[in-house]
Design an enzyme around this catalytic site. Structure first.
Site: not given
Ligand code: PEP
Length: 252
Positions: A9-11, A98, A100, A169, A175, A214, A235-236
């Site tokens: 997930n590149w966000k 998600h 967010e 999640e 994150g 994470s 993500g990251g």
């Protein structure tokens, strides 16, 4: 036996130049003989870059995903992108719900369920995100929260529930560098698997339940070794080719 799925997930990250470098590095890392394709791989990119990525990933084993999808077919919904439009750009997966989106865009369980429905109707696999906040975990509400979130999707999509992917999640792990231990994650995944089983034994067997929060090169193997963890939503660590490749390697 479920195949594993590793989805990045590149966000809201990337640029034309960075995307090209990242895709080429991932593709180069997957090109070796060790790369037997037992793991499905996807990158969920900002919508503006889907056209570029469709070209970059053509002919590769990496599939394309979006980070959201409209619940509507078409019409006066400024800024939204319909499932049929995503499909035109080769989108295979769509993240829905998600945390967010739930938090900053006030997406309710009902809206998330309708987004999953729009995806399924177009042949796009929704990656349905569920997860509790820190306060909810600390007050013993984890199970209640994730079951409520998944129940809405099952209620709306019961007839084709075996076609979804679920991502657990925990919001407090996204994150933050804090990861659920493999045992904590497995316990929630088992709850979700049982809920799917109650809806459809076939779905319980088939649906991939990913862990996200994470996940990184160091902790991926122990998380992915759990019986009900069928992959990761990353993500990251998906923004660095070496890390993403290590997680893919850990899934084999
Ligand atoms: C995510 O945003 O879906 C996610 C899991 O992020 P991170 O891996 O950075 O925690």
């Amino acid at each position: 036996m479920r195949t594993k799925l590793i989805a990045g997930n590149w966000k809201m990250n990337g640029s034309l130049a960075d995307n090209e470098l990242l895709c080429k590095a991932i593709q180069a890392g997957l090109a070796g003989p060790a790369a037997s394709q037992v793991t499905a791989i996807a990158v969920c990119a900002p919508s503006i870059y889907l056209n570029q990525l469709q070209g970059l990933l053509a002919g590769s084993s990496i599939t394309l995903g979006s980070q959201d999808i409209s619940a509507h077919d078409k019409g006066a919904f400024t800024g939204e992108i319909a499932a049929s439009m995503l499909k035109e750009f080769g989108v295979r997966y769509a993240i829905v719900g998600h945390s967010e989106r739930r938090q900053y865009h006030f997406e309710t369980d009902a809206v998330v369920a309708l987004k999953a429905k729009a995806a399924l109707a177009t042949g796009i696999t929704p990656i349905v995100c569920v997860g509790e906040s820190l306060a909810e975990r600390e007050s013993g509400k984890t199970e209640e929260v994730v079951k409520r979130q998944l129940a809405a999707v099952i209620h709306e999509n019961g007839h084709c529930i075996s076609e979804i992917v679920v991502a657990y999640e925990p919001v407090w792990a996204i994150g933050t560098g804090k990861t659920a231990t493999p045992e904590m994650a497995q316990a929630v995944h088992a709850v979700l698997r049982a809920q799917l089983h109650a809806a459809s034994p076939v779905a319980a067997e088939r649906v991939q339940i990913l862990y996200g929060g994470s996940m990184n090169a160091a902790n991926a193997a122990s998380l992915l070794a759990q019986p009900d963890i069928d992959g990761g939503l990353i993500g990251g660590a998906a923004l660095k080719a070496a890390d993403f490749l290590s997680i893919i390697a850990a899934a084999r």
